[in-house]
Write an enzyme that holds these catalytic residues in place. Structure first.
Site, PDB file in Angstrom:
ATOM      1  N   SER A 103      54.128  22.157 -27.270  1.00 30.12           N
ATOM      2  CA  SER A 103      53.318  22.981 -25.603  1.00 30.12           C
ATOM      3  C   SER A 103      52.500  21.543 -25.308  1.00 30.12           C
ATOM      4  CB  SER A 103      52.944  23.745 -26.709  1.00 30.12           C
ATOM      5  OG  SER A 103      53.017  24.577 -24.910  1.00 30.12           O
ATOM      6  N   HIS A 107      44.351  19.516 -18.152  1.00 23.27           N
ATOM      7  CA  HIS A 107      43.817  20.183 -16.988  1.00 23.27           C
ATOM      8  C   HIS A 107      42.790  19.197 -17.025  1.00 23.27           C
ATOM      9  CE1 HIS A 107      43.819  24.686 -17.599  1.00 23.27           C
ATOM     10  NE2 HIS A 107      44.176  24.359 -19.075  1.00 23.27           N
ATOM     11  N   HIS A 117      52.118  22.362 -17.155  1.00 22.46           N
ATOM     12  CA  HIS A 117      52.162  22.766 -18.429  1.00 22.46           C
ATOM     13  C   HIS A 117      53.201  22.622 -18.455  1.00 22.46           C
ATOM     14  CE1 HIS A 117      54.643  26.307 -20.246  1.00 22.46           C
ATOM     15  NE2 HIS A 117      53.485  26.342 -21.185  1.00 22.46           N
ATOM     16  N   ASN A 119      56.683  23.046 -22.204  1.00 25.40           N
ATOM     17  CA  ASN A 119      57.095  23.298 -23.289  1.00 25.40           C
ATOM     18  C   ASN A 119      58.908  22.922 -23.379  1.00 25.40           C
ATOM     19  OD1 ASN A 119      58.236  26.056 -25.089  1.00 25.40           O
ATOM     20  ND2 ASN A 119      55.777  25.742 -25.534  1.00 25.40           N
ATOM     21  N   HIS A 186      50.609  42.440 -12.416  1.00 30.49           N
ATOM     22  CA  HIS A 186      48.782  42.406 -11.969  1.00 30.49           C
ATOM     23  C   HIS A 186      48.534  42.175 -10.488  1.00 30.49           C
ATOM     24  CE1 HIS A 186      47.327  38.883 -15.219  1.00 30.49           C
ATOM     25  NE2 HIS A 186      46.459  38.991 -14.267  1.00 30.49           N
ATOM     26  N   ARG A 271      48.022  29.139 -35.972  1.00 32.55           N
ATOM     27  CA  ARG A 271      47.177  28.708 -36.401  1.00 32.55           C
ATOM     28  C   ARG A 271      46.825  28.689 -34.885  1.00 32.55           C
ATOM     29  NH1 ARG A 271      44.870  22.898 -35.468  1.00 32.55           N
ATOM     30  NH2 ARG A 271      43.472  22.507 -37.130  1.00 32.55           N
TER      31      ARG A 271
END
Length: 311
Positions: A103, A107, A117, A119, A186, A271
């Site tokens: 992953s 930035h 991003h 993955n 949201h 982790r």
């Protein structure tokens, strides 16, 4: 159905990505290998059983181009599947399992350079009768702060190229899935301009599903690096930087509230430093803020944060 082949691919992919981004940035990633033995979590309320795991977290902070970038590999195993991994497969609840993946989140420092991003991952559940149930998932998506049509087109075209060998309809399906998944309900807005996303992939067979994952992973650098190199030296001021930090808040909200990978990692007592390596280093929030009409900031909302077929 060889999980070792998947692991070998993922480790090679991580190294390739880190090496290429070091060339762009000029600064080295910190490579942080880790390992964990099976046992119990002393901080959990009921001494929750945790599985063994290992991984390598590669992190670059305060780089010349990347303000923060992370590329994490992990391979974890446990005796009981976390709830987030069995939401769509309740028959596997309680099975032993293993999960592995790479992953990454980049930035950039420059507000005109987009965040990316990606993955690629595999889950495998081991049923009590000896049957192995597997599925692959992954994808890549782009989050610009100031939109550029040519950047969005290039990114989506590369995503389409990655899936082209596997059927004409796959890109449209995975693009739609990405648009729907990376959406902040949201806020009633998408996180960025999308890309491709897939999950629970196990058909038609292991080899084909694995090949799709490999192609997605192999196309990441060609999708993103040209955009980073194109925008990394664009002049900017406090206004652009301020807007970048504000929009990064949406990124944080998605990762902590919605993202299945983050939730899975936390539920499986993973982790923490590696799970949250995707967080941007600096972020701002404002109360009920809206960009002024006709500004470049408003253009992001009007022209880019809307459903669109880019290619």
């Amino acid at each position: 159905m060889d999980s070792n082949a998947v692991k070998e691919f993922l480790l090679e992919l991580q190294d390739l990505i880190v090496t290429r981004l070091e060339q762009v940035d000029g600064k080295k990633f910190i490579r942080d290998p880790w390992a964990r033995e099976a046992g119990s979590s002393p901080s959990a309320a009921n001494k929750t059983s945790i599985g063994k795991g290992e991984g390598i977290s590669c992190i670059l902070e305060e780089g010349n181009v990347l303000e923060r970038g992370g590329v994490a590999f992990s391979h974890v195993q446990g005796d009981k599947m976390p709830a987030s991994a069995t939401a769509h497969r309740p028959e596997l609840a309680g099975c032993s399992w293993e999960a592995m993946g790479v992953s990454l989140v980049m930035h950039p420092r420059n507000p005109y350079a987009p965040t990316v991003h990606a993955n690629v991952r595999m889950f495998m559940a081991h049923k009590s009768d000896g049957e192995k149930v597997f599925w692959f998932g992954g994808g890549m998506d782009l989050t610009p702060y100031y939109g550029f049509e040519e950047d969005a087109v290039h990114f989506h075209q590369t995503c389409k190229n990655a899936l082209a060998p596997f059927g004409d309809g796959l890109h449209a399906k995975y693009k739609k899935w990405c648009d729907e998944y990376f959406f902040l309900k949201h806020r009633n807005e998408p996180r960025g301009v999308g890309g491709i996303f897939f999950d629970d992939l196990s058909v038609p067979d292991f080899d084909t599903a694995f090949a799709i994952q490999q192609s997605v992973g192999d196309h990441l650098l060609s999708a993103y690096v040209p955009l980073l190199e194109r925008r990394k030296d664009t002049p900017y001021g406090e206004r652009e930087r301020d807007f970048q930090l504000y929009r990064r808040g949406r990124y944080v909200e998605f990762n902590l509230v919605i993202d299945r990978g983050t939730i899975f990692g936390l539920q499986s007592n993973g982790r923490t430093e590696s799970i949250l390596l995707s967080m941007p280093p600096l972020v701002k929030w404002r109360y009920d803020w809206h960009p002024e009409a006709g500004t470049p900031e408003a253009a992001l909302y009007d022209k880019f944060l809307v459903p669109r077929d880019w290619v």
